[in-house]
Design a protein around this motif. Structure first.
Motif, short mmCIF file in Angstrom:
data_model
loop_
_atom_site.label_atom_id
_atom_site.label_comp_id
_atom_site.label_asym_id
_atom_site.label_seq_id
_atom_site.Cartn_x
_atom_site.Cartn_y
_atom_site.Cartn_z
N THR A 48 32.02 -33.43 -27.41
CA THR A 48 31.86 -32.10 -28.00
C THR A 48 31.49 -31.08 -26.91
O THR A 48 32.04 -29.97 -26.87
CB THR A 48 30.78 -32.13 -29.10
OG1 THR A 48 31.12 -33.14 -30.05
CG2 THR A 48 30.69 -30.79 -29.81
N VAL A 49 30.60 -31.47 -26.03
CA VAL A 49 30.19 -30.58 -24.94
C VAL A 49 31.37 -30.22 -24.04
O VAL A 49 31.52 -29.07 -23.63
CB VAL A 49 29.06 -31.23 -24.10
CG1 VAL A 49 28.80 -30.45 -22.81
CG2 VAL A 49 27.77 -31.33 -24.92
N GLY A 64 25.05 -19.67 -19.30
CA GLY A 64 25.05 -18.39 -20.00
C GLY A 64 26.33 -18.07 -20.75
O GLY A 64 26.40 -17.06 -21.46
N LYS A 65 27.37 -18.92 -20.63
CA LYS A 65 28.65 -18.67 -21.32
C LYS A 65 28.77 -19.59 -22.53
O LYS A 65 28.54 -20.79 -22.44
CB LYS A 65 29.83 -18.94 -20.38
CG LYS A 65 29.87 -18.07 -19.13
CD LYS A 65 31.13 -18.40 -18.33
CE LYS A 65 31.15 -17.67 -17.00
NZ LYS A 65 30.29 -18.30 -15.99
N ASN A 66 29.19 -19.01 -23.64
CA ASN A 66 29.43 -19.81 -24.84
C ASN A 66 30.77 -20.54 -24.66
O ASN A 66 31.82 -19.92 -24.59
CB ASN A 66 29.48 -18.90 -26.07
CG ASN A 66 29.58 -19.69 -27.37
OD1 ASN A 66 30.10 -20.80 -27.40
ND2 ASN A 66 29.09 -19.11 -28.45
N ILE A 67 30.71 -21.88 -24.58
CA ILE A 67 31.94 -22.67 -24.35
C ILE A 67 32.31 -23.51 -25.58
O ILE A 67 33.16 -24.39 -25.50
CB ILE A 67 31.80 -23.59 -23.12
CG1 ILE A 67 30.66 -24.60 -23.30
CG2 ILE A 67 31.58 -22.76 -21.85
CD1 ILE A 67 30.66 -25.72 -22.26
N THR A 68 31.68 -23.20 -26.73
CA THR A 68 31.85 -24.02 -27.93
C THR A 68 33.32 -24.19 -28.32
O THR A 68 33.73 -25.26 -28.75
CB THR A 68 31.07 -23.41 -29.11
OG1 THR A 68 29.79 -23.00 -28.66
CG2 THR A 68 30.92 -24.41 -30.23
N ARG A 69 34.10 -23.14 -28.18
CA ARG A 69 35.50 -23.20 -28.62
C ARG A 69 36.49 -23.29 -27.45
O ARG A 69 37.68 -23.18 -27.64
CB ARG A 69 35.84 -21.96 -29.46
CG ARG A 69 34.96 -21.80 -30.70
CD ARG A 69 35.41 -22.69 -31.85
NE ARG A 69 34.49 -22.64 -32.98
CZ ARG A 69 33.59 -23.57 -33.25
NH1 ARG A 69 33.47 -24.61 -32.47
NH2 ARG A 69 32.79 -23.46 -34.29
N LYS A 70 35.99 -23.47 -26.26
CA LYS A 70 36.89 -23.52 -25.10
C LYS A 70 37.54 -24.90 -24.98
O LYS A 70 36.90 -25.92 -25.21
CB LYS A 70 36.12 -23.23 -23.80
CG LYS A 70 35.90 -21.75 -23.53
CD LYS A 70 35.44 -21.52 -22.11
CE LYS A 70 35.18 -20.04 -21.84
NZ LYS A 70 36.37 -19.22 -21.96
N GLY A 72 39.08 -28.24 -23.03
CA GLY A 72 38.52 -29.02 -21.94
C GLY A 72 38.91 -28.56 -20.55
O GLY A 72 38.07 -28.50 -19.64
N HIS A 73 40.20 -28.22 -20.35
CA HIS A 73 40.65 -27.87 -18.99
C HIS A 73 39.99 -26.58 -18.50
O HIS A 73 39.76 -26.42 -17.30
CB HIS A 73 42.18 -27.77 -18.93
CG HIS A 73 42.77 -26.64 -19.73
ND1 HIS A 73 43.01 -26.76 -21.08
CD2 HIS A 73 43.14 -25.39 -19.37
CE1 HIS A 73 43.52 -25.62 -21.52
NE2 HIS A 73 43.61 -24.77 -20.51
N GLU A 74 39.67 -25.69 -19.42
CA GLU A 74 38.97 -24.45 -19.02
C GLU A 74 37.51 -24.74 -18.68
O GLU A 74 36.94 -24.12 -17.77
CB GLU A 74 39.05 -23.41 -20.14
CG GLU A 74 40.42 -22.76 -20.28
CD GLU A 74 40.42 -21.64 -21.31
OE1 GLU A 74 39.34 -21.06 -21.57
OE2 GLU A 74 41.50 -21.36 -21.85
N ILE A 75 36.91 -25.68 -19.39
CA ILE A 75 35.52 -26.05 -19.12
C ILE A 75 35.40 -26.68 -17.73
O ILE A 75 34.43 -26.43 -17.00
CB ILE A 75 34.99 -26.98 -20.24
CG1 ILE A 75 34.88 -26.18 -21.55
CG2 ILE A 75 33.65 -27.59 -19.87
CD1 ILE A 75 34.54 -26.99 -22.77
N VAL A 76 36.38 -27.48 -17.33
CA VAL A 76 36.38 -28.06 -15.98
C VAL A 76 36.37 -26.95 -14.94
O VAL A 76 35.63 -27.01 -13.95
CB VAL A 76 37.61 -28.98 -15.77
CG1 VAL A 76 37.69 -29.45 -14.31
CG2 VAL A 76 37.53 -30.20 -16.69
#
Length: 235
Positions: A48-49, A64-70, A72-76
């Motif tokens: 989920t994270v 500080g950034k809300n990544i809840t709906r991002k 996976g490749h953007e989170i990397v």
């Protein structure tokens, strides 16, 4: 401000309520362990994270950034790397090709220098750099999965059951590397069934039971907690 903040996350698999209002924080420079029995929701939490599973409600905030709906490749790209349970190496590719796959977010001019860094940390991978990943031992594949994640130069490294299925010798080696990675400045969130080992290297820890956080505190305190000893440390 916490580097990673997970707040009131709820996750479902169909009608099954897998995570229930899960909240925890990871501060910059910490090693934080998430322990619990099989099926407690540890892997679901990491998925989920890192954007592999959608949360029904709640938020995940990274630097500080809300990544809840991002995805996976953007989170990397934001600086988070995930070493999945079971290694998940590309069996038909060589060790070197696997490592380069981990650097897809990096400028091409930096990849060779990163390879050199990973080889320095994992000399065995350099010895086997032209070998197919599927022919490596379990311990070597775990090192490869960790090396691949480090190729992205993450600010935080999420590890899912890194000791699973490994010999005691490799377990010791893997945990030593986690400590070295932390000492070099990478924040670590560690999911691990070997609670004793995880608590021995963590700064803080959270205990997950049937999708809920039931206890948290300094890892050293939890290591000496009678209920934790009985439930997870075999004492």
């Amino acid at each position: 401000m916490a580097m990673l903040e997970v707040k009131d996350i709820n996750v479902y698999y169909g009608l099954i309520h897998a995570l229930r209002d899960v909240s925890f924080t990871v501060n910059e420079g910490e090693v934080v362990a998430l322990i619990g029995a099989n099926g407690a929701g540890k892997t679901t939490t990491l998925h989920t994270v890192t954007g592999l599973l959608p949360a029904k409600s709640g938020t995940v905030t990274f630097e500080g950034k809300n990544i809840t709906r991002k995805p996976g490749h953007e989170i990397v790209r934001l600086g988070m790397s995930h070493v999945p349970e079971g290694r998940r190496v590309f069996a038909g590719l060589t060790v070197r090709e696997n490592l380069r796959m981990g650097a897809y977010t990096r400028p091409k001019g930096e990849v060779e220098a990163s390879l050199a860094e990973v080889y320095k940390r994992f000399p065995r991978l350099e010895e086997r750099k032209n070998q197919a990943a599927g022919t490596l031992s379990g311990g070597e594949q775990q090192m490869l999965a960790m090396g691949r994640a480090l190729m992205a130069k993450p600010r935080i490294l999420l590890l899912d059951e890194p000791s699973m299925g490994l010999s005691p010798l490799f377990v010791g080696e893997v945990f030593k590397i986690i400590q070295e990675v932390s000492a070099a400045g990478t924040t670590v969130l560690l999911v691990e069934q070997n609670a004793k080992k995880a608590l021995s290297i963590a700064d803080r820890a959270y205990v997950l039971e049937t999708g809920r956080i039931v206890k948290s505190g300094k890892a050293s305190d939890l290591l000496n907690d009678d209920s934790i000893k009985k439930a997870y440390l075999g004492e």
